[in-house]
Design a protein around this motif. Structure first.
Motif, PDB file in Angstrom:
ATOM      1  N   GLY A  15       0.815  -1.213   0.000  1.00  0.00           N
ATOM      2  CA  GLY A  15       0.000   0.000   0.000  1.00  0.00           C
ATOM      3  C   GLY A  15       0.846   1.260   0.000  1.00  0.00           C
ATOM      4  N   PHE A  16       1.908   1.269   0.805  1.00  0.00           N
ATOM      5  CA  PHE A  16       2.799   2.426   0.848  1.00  0.00           C
ATOM      6  C   PHE A  16       3.498   2.623  -0.491  1.00  0.00           C
ATOM      7  CE2 PHE A  16       6.994   4.275   1.798  1.00  0.00           C
ATOM      8  CZ  PHE A  16       6.565   5.517   2.260  1.00  0.00           C
ATOM      9  N   ASN A  29      -3.770   9.068 -10.246  1.00  0.00           N
ATOM     10  CA  ASN A  29      -4.399   7.841 -10.707  1.00  0.00           C
ATOM     11  C   ASN A  29      -5.267   7.291  -9.581  1.00  0.00           C
ATOM     12  OD1 ASN A  29      -5.078   5.541 -12.029  1.00  0.00           O
ATOM     13  ND2 ASN A  29      -2.982   4.941 -12.517  1.00  0.00           N
ATOM     14  N   GLU A  30      -6.588   7.453  -9.723  1.00  0.00           N
ATOM     15  CA  GLU A  30      -7.509   7.084  -8.652  1.00  0.00           C
ATOM     16  C   GLU A  30      -7.471   5.611  -8.272  1.00  0.00           C
ATOM     17  OE1 GLU A  30      -8.706   8.749 -11.393  1.00  0.00           O
ATOM     18  OE2 GLU A  30      -9.290  10.716 -10.628  1.00  0.00           O
ATOM     19  N   MET A  34      -6.677   4.159  -4.516  1.00  0.00           N
ATOM     20  CA  MET A  34      -7.699   3.367  -3.823  1.00  0.00           C
ATOM     21  C   MET A  34      -7.154   2.000  -3.422  1.00  0.00           C
ATOM     22  SD  MET A  34     -10.590   3.609  -2.719  1.00  0.00           S
ATOM     23  CE  MET A  34     -12.226   3.066  -2.549  1.00  0.00           C
ATOM     24  N   ILE A  35      -6.449   1.347  -4.318  1.00  0.00           N
ATOM     25  CA  ILE A  35      -5.866   0.040  -4.006  1.00  0.00           C
ATOM     26  C   ILE A  35      -4.808   0.178  -2.914  1.00  0.00           C
ATOM     27  CG2 ILE A  35      -4.472  -1.849  -4.942  1.00  0.00           C
ATOM     28  CD1 ILE A  35      -5.971  -1.399  -7.605  1.00  0.00           C
ATOM     29  N   GLY A  36      -4.042   1.263  -2.954  1.00  0.00           N
ATOM     30  CA  GLY A  36      -3.041   1.502  -1.917  1.00  0.00           C
ATOM     31  C   GLY A  36      -3.663   1.679  -0.541  1.00  0.00           C
ATOM     32  N   MET A  85     -10.180  11.868  -3.413  1.00  0.00           N
ATOM     33  CA  MET A  85     -10.605  10.475  -3.242  1.00  0.00           C
ATOM     34  C   MET A  85     -12.057  10.399  -2.771  1.00  0.00           C
ATOM     35  SD  MET A  85      -8.575   8.216  -4.229  1.00  0.00           S
ATOM     36  CE  MET A  85      -9.474   6.871  -3.519  1.00  0.00           C
ATOM     37  N   MET A  86     -12.465  11.301  -1.864  1.00  0.00           N
ATOM     38  CA  MET A  86     -13.861  11.298  -1.399  1.00  0.00           C
ATOM     39  C   MET A  86     -14.825  11.605  -2.518  1.00  0.00           C
ATOM     40  SD  MET A  86     -13.923  13.028   2.306  1.00  0.00           S
ATOM     41  CE  MET A  86     -12.377  13.265   3.118  1.00  0.00           C
TER      42      MET A  86
END
Length: 91
Positions: A15-16, A29-30, A34-36, A85-86
């Motif tokens: 994730g980091f 890159n959304e 999100m995956i991170g 992101m929200m």
């Protein structure tokens, strides 16, 4: 057995790395962000499972602390990324 601790640290590192790669690139890159965040959250959940199972070692503390430190750094250094992101999640 330190399986939950090892998995939690591994997910936090993944994730980091994804969040860092997005931060270093010029384009937002959304899906990568999100995956991170999901990988870091899953790593934290596995860390809390390791706490519940009383696993030996220090890895469980590293994974739980990493999630909170990285989330704080993202909010402090690039607060608009959290807002972005929200909005992306809302749509």
């Amino acid at each position: 057995m330190k399986t939950f601790s090892i998995v939690s640290v591994g997910l936090c590192i993944v994730g980091f790395a994804l969040l860092l790669s997005n931060y270093l690139s010029t384009k937002f890159n959304e899906p990568i962000v999100m995956i991170g965040f999901i990988a870091m959250l899953a790593g934290t959940i596995f860390s809390f499972v390791a706490f519940a199972k009383n696993e030996l070692g220090f890895l469980k503390f590293i994974a739980a602390g990493t999630f909170f430190v990285v989330t704080f750094l993202v909010c402090a250094l690039d607060p608009f990324q959290v807002i972005r992101m929200m909005v992306w999640l809302k749509n």
